[in-house]
Design an enzyme around this catalytic site. Structure first.
Site, short mmCIF file in Angstrom:
data_model
loop_
_atom_site.label_atom_id
_atom_site.label_comp_id
_atom_site.label_asym_id
_atom_site.label_seq_id
_atom_site.Cartn_x
_atom_site.Cartn_y
_atom_site.Cartn_z
CG ASP A 157 32.48 29.37 -31.80
OD1 ASP A 157 32.90 30.97 -31.73
OD2 ASP A 157 31.84 28.72 -31.77
CG ASP A 209 37.15 28.11 -26.45
OD1 ASP A 209 35.72 28.95 -26.47
OD2 ASP A 209 37.26 27.43 -27.53
C1 GLA Z 1 34.51 27.36 -29.64
C2 GLA Z 1 35.51 28.51 -30.16
C3 GLA Z 1 36.20 28.21 -31.52
C4 GLA Z 1 36.59 26.98 -31.37
C5 GLA Z 1 36.00 25.92 -31.19
C6 GLA Z 1 36.64 24.85 -30.38
O1 GLA Z 1 33.79 26.76 -30.23
O2 GLA Z 1 34.79 29.58 -30.17
O3 GLA Z 1 36.91 29.20 -32.24
O4 GLA Z 1 38.63 27.24 -30.95
O5 GLA Z 1 35.39 26.56 -29.52
O6 GLA Z 1 36.57 23.97 -30.01
#
Ligand code: GLA
Length: 711
Positions: A531, A461
């Protein structure tokens, strides 16, 4: 001598057009890209389009790599200040070569040199024959004694000549990513760009469609697709009219964003730009997408021919609130429901500053002893005992100020001196240009994987972009190279990771699609589109991303977001790589049974969904419903998805299918439902493609998932 012979032989064997010496071309299955050399040595685009439609006399469309400072007064591809202060460059043809790399790839190199200075430019066009894709990049070499400063260094500067230009961009912001917006270009410059540096695609995707003469269409009309294989800041400049001679022509200059990104090109040090990937289609966007998908699966991502596992992620199920026992119970539920992988998300690390929310702990990659007394090794043991493969989330490029890493290395972050720290999601970016930092970042994942060989999946990420973009490692004169050097280091890290752990599957995430491009994807197996998992919203996003990326690359997870039914959520997610983010322990028995049977259905259809050929049938942008389908190679199976997004009683609800064998008879079976709307029956491919069959949905958030099997 041997090289010359090879080139001659390759030229002889190639399916290349034979032209007079001043014309040279590369070809793909359907298209030709032709260049023309003028008597004075300047080189021009002469044609890019269908190879069976080349006009008898070719025009000089646009100089192949327009340079600033001379007689070209539009947006330049190249701007160099030579060591004596001369701000102009005049590139003249020296030679070109066309080599066959293998039975599918041909590479053309056009070698050019400045008329006066020992400054050399090689334009490289790699043509992928079967996929109709051309990858363009440029190599610069300064063979002088002194460095020269390079300000603009596009990957390609493509001309289009038409009566009108319709450009579609994929624009967005966090949670509302990749919205398609088409506009007719007017004289002047339209710039699509990103200056975000890292997570650079959060507000604008690095791809676009350009339809000459008419607005873009799905199954007919011309369209140029283009996507940039680079994860940093980019710029696409669309300039209608750039000089008196070409007042109505379009030039598209595409590449690294030149904004504050100049660098000193040292003598004899080749510099190669990232690749711009274009596909031309004379049959609308759907064919273009199919070409991108075929290319992407083969060349643009890892293991694009291997079906993906169905995974359960704990993120939206638990967020940061979990412990060993909770995870183990989720493993068991995952196994019972038929999932093939469990992904542990954020929140498993940090002790002095535990990662219990997003304010602390990022950078401290030791497992949290309070939540996970048996460590990651203990979780792996349990997962292995239960028989569910295990994956884990990391965000190695980032740090919270509340972390031991920041306390020890405050100088490791990207930041400008004399400015307050500027946080996003309470975090800062590590400065990968510093070799010590690069090694640290590599080892975050490498150590985890070395110590825990049971881990078979990594979600990587990146949750913020650059502000206050300075490096305490780079000297003052190299500060403008930060984004470039950052990404070179990042790609080295990802490359090493892929090489050391070839069996580990990787998900590319950037708080959603903040980093979705084919260079990054070449190290990954899939990406996280957003998200935002509301199924009604995901329909649009999946549609948008499908223009450039195959379904196997798009992670689609069902969560409890939204007010739509579990069937609708599954029908939406099952058109891509299926996963879930739910707490199975708190799922009703009825839902659990549905999940189990939907996963079993997905395993049965996933070879067609993930590896089949896409036909987009009804756009969600044009109507209250959406339909798309995948067909396997021999047309013996197809999977159709129909979504009703708003209440709508009108019309006959016919859907004309595509890509089937007209003479074959298909059995039609509606799946993911105990009470099918359409009774199981048989119809010919021809009748289905004529639109003889209705798919009667009229209520908001209802859907049909239909399997067609040749009898
Ligand atoms: C980002 C990602 C999510 C999750 C969060 C964790 O927002 O897109 O899918 O992994 O981080 O903090």
């Amino acid at each position: 001598m041997i090289k010359t012979l090879t080139i001659l032989l390759a030229l002889f064997l190639l399916p290349t057009l034979v032209f007079a010496q001043d014309k040279f071309a590369v070809e793909t299955k359907d298209n030709s890209l032709i260049f023309s050399k003028r008597d004075d040595g300047r080189v021009f685009y002469a044609y890019y389009g269908l190879k069976n439609n080349i006009p008898e006399s070719l025009a000089m469309l646009r100089e192949v790599y327009p340079c600033a400072g001379g007689d070209f007064v539009g947006e330049p591809a190249l701007r160099v200040v030579h060591s004596d202060g001369n701000t102009s460059t005049l590139l003249l043809y020296q030679s070109h070569e066309i080599q066959k790399v293998d039975d599918n790839i041909t590479e053309m190199r056009i070698h050019m040199k400045d008329a006066h200075y020992p400054f050399y430019v090689t334009l490289i066009f790699k043509a992928y024959y079967r996929e109709n894709l051309i990858a363009a990049s440029t190599e610069l070499i300064n063979r002088g004694e002194e460095p020269v400063t390079v300000y603009n260094y596009a990957s390609q500067s493509l001309p289009v000549r038409a009566n009108a230009y319709h450009m579609t961009q994929f624009h967005g912001r966090f949670f509302y990513e990749a919205e398609m917006v088409e506009e007719k270009l007017t004289p002047g410059i339209k710039i699509l760009d990103s200056k975000l540096g890292v997570r650079a695609h959060q507000m604008r995707s690095p791809f676009f469609l350009l339809a000459p003469n008419q607005p873009v269409q799905e199954n007919q009309g011309e369209v140029y697709g283009a996507t940039f294989a680079w994860s940093g800041s980019f710029q696409f400049a669309f300039e209608v009219g750039g000089s008196e001679e070409t007042w109505n022509d379009l030039g598209i200059t595409m590449g690294v964003n030149p904004f504050a990104a100049q660098f000193a090109l040292e003598p004899n040090t080749p510099f190669r730009t990232p690749e711009m990937l274009t596909v031309y289609s004379a049959e609308g966007t759907c064919k273009m997408s199919r070409d991108y998908h075929a290319w992407g699966r083969k060349y643009g991502m890892r293991d694009g021919d291997k079906p993906r596992s169905v995974l359960l992620n704990n993120w939206e199920a638990t967020y940061f609130a979990f412990d060993h026992d909770k995870l183990v119970s989720l493993f068991q539920g995952a196994k019972d429901a038929g999932f093939e992988l469990f992904l542990l998300d954020d929140g498993w690390f940090g002790n002095k500053h535990p990662r219990n929310d997003d304010t602390a702990g990022l950078g401290d990659w030791d497992y949290n002893r309070a939540k996970l007394p048996h460590g990651i090794a203990g979780l792996c043991r349990e997962a292995e005992r239960i028989g569910i493969p295990f994956g884990i989330w990391v965000e190695p490029e980032m740090v919270n100020p509340q972390s031991e890493l920041f306390e020890t290395h405050p100088d490791w972050i990207i930041h400008q001196p004399h400015r307050p720290l500027h946080l996003q999601r309470n975090q800062l970016i590590l400065d990968l240009t510093n070799p010590e930092v690069k090694e640290f970042v590599y080892n975050v994942t490498a150590d985890l994987l070395r110590k825990n060989p049971y881990i078979s999946f990594i979600k990587w990420d990146t949750n913020r972009y650059i502000t206050n973009g300075g490096s305490s490692y780079l000297p003052p004169e190299k500060q403008s190279e930060l984004v470039w050097r950052y990404h070179k280091a990042l790609y080295e890290i990802l490359d090493r990771t892929a090489k050391e752990f070839p069996h580990v599957r990787m998900m590319l995430c950037s708080g959603g699609p903040g980093r979705i491009d084919y260079k990054a994807l070449s190290y990954f197996h899939e990406f996280w589109p957003s998200d935002n998992t509301y199924p009604l919203r995901r329909i649009f996003m999946q549609w948008s991303f499908s223009h450039f990326f195959p379904s196997i690359a798009q992670a689609a997870h069902i969560t409890t977001r939204g007010d739509t039914s579990i069937k609708f959520a599954f029908d939406v997610a099952m058109s891509c790589r299926l996963g879930m983010d739910v707490d199975l322990e708190n799922t009703s028995e009825e839902d659990f049974e549905f999940i189990k049977s939907a996963i079993a259905e997905y395993k049965n259809i996933r070879d067609v969904v993930q590896l089949g050929v896409l036909y987009r049938l009804i756009s969600p942008y044009d109507s209250p419903r959406c339909a798309l389908m995948y067909v396997n190679d021999d047309k013996s199976r197809a999977i159709l998805f129909v979504y009703q997004m708003e209440d709508d009683e009108s019309g006959e609800k016919r859907v004309a299918l595509k890509g089937l064998n007209p003479d074959a008879v298909y059995r039609i079976r509606e799946i993911n439902t105990a009470s099918p709307v359409i009774a199981e029956r048989e119809m010919t491919g021809a009748a289905l493609m004529r639109g003889d069959k209705t798919f009667p949905l009229s209520q908001r958030a209802t859907s049909m998932l239909v399997e067609l099997t040749k009898q």
